[in-house]
Scaffold this active site. Structure first.
Site, PDB file in Angstrom:
ATOM      1  N   CYS A 226      -1.219  -5.074   6.853  1.00  0.00           N
ATOM      2  CA  CYS A 226      -0.950  -3.864   7.654  1.00  0.00           C
ATOM      3  C   CYS A 226      -0.220  -4.232   8.944  1.00  0.00           C
ATOM      4  O   CYS A 226       0.604  -3.457   9.446  1.00  0.00           O
ATOM      5  CB  CYS A 226      -2.241  -3.144   7.993  1.00  0.00           C
ATOM      6  SG  CYS A 226      -3.347  -2.953   6.579  1.00  0.00           S
TER       7      CYS A 226
ATOM      8  N   CYS B  35       0.815  -1.220   0.000  1.00  0.00           N
ATOM      9  CA  CYS B  35       0.000   0.000   0.000  1.00  0.00           C
ATOM     10  C   CYS B  35       0.847   1.268   0.000  1.00  0.00           C
ATOM     11  O   CYS B  35       0.310   2.358  -0.162  1.00  0.00           O
ATOM     12  CB  CYS B  35      -0.921   0.011   1.213  1.00  0.00           C
ATOM     13  SG  CYS B  35       0.007   0.030   2.753  1.00  0.00           S
TER      14      CYS B  35
HETATM   15 FE1  FES Z   1      -1.373   0.479   4.309  1.00  0.00          FE
HETATM   16 FE2  FES Z   1      -2.919  -0.686   6.056  1.00  0.00          FE
HETATM   17  S1  FES Z   1      -3.456  -0.141   4.042  1.00  0.00           S
HETATM   18  S2  FES Z   1      -0.877  -0.143   6.281  1.00  0.00           S
END
Ligand code: FES
Length: 145
Positions: A103, A33
């Site tokens: 995450c 992400c």
């Molecule tokens: Fe990036 Fe959770 S979506 S750390």
């Protein structure tokens, strides 16, 4: 969707901030992400983690897992802290939705990066600890992978 414990640690995150003259600092980016996590460790002469703080550009699940991870490693020896995996953190939070599991890796990887920094500075070897791959140093661009 989220457990009460996750919501509690998201709404009232523990150990947010920085430690001046930290024994070890680790910064990692999450490849999935692009979010970033930095962990500061204060480690005493007996290799016990006296204090641990975090800062993140991460999502709510990253905040909650980092908050719990810092609580779990505080007061532990570095060997014990190595056993605080993202799985252990997720269990302590009563689970995370599958899409948010990555995450929880941010905190684990950042703690390992901070321990690596500590080991380098003190010329010691920590069993099972590998050099962090995604370490982002101040002022440097994140590596491509
Ligand atoms: Fe990036 Fe959770 S979506 S750390």
């Amino acid at each position: 969707m989220y457990s009460e414990k996750v919501m509690d640690h998201f709404n009232n995150p523990r150990n947010v901030g920085e430690i001046d003259n930290a024994s070890g600092v680790g910064t990692v980016g999450n490849a999935k992400c692009g979010d970033i996590m930095r962990i500061y460790l204060d480690i005493d002469e007996n290799h016990v983690i006296r204090d641990c703080k975090f800062k993140t550009f991460g999502c709510g699940a990253a905040v909650a897992t980092s908050s719990m991870a810092t609580e779990l490693v505080k007061g532990k020896t570095i060997e014990e802290a190595m056993k605080v995996t993202n799985r252990a953190v997720m269990e302590a939070l009563d689970g995370l939705p599958p899409v948010k599991v990555h995450c929880s890796l941010l905190a684990e990887e950042a703690i390992h990066a901070a321990l690596w920094d500590y080991a380098q500075k003190n010329h010691i070897v920590i069993d099972g600890l590998r050099e962090p791959k995604e370490d982002i140093h101040e002022g440097e661009e994140q590596e491509e992978y």
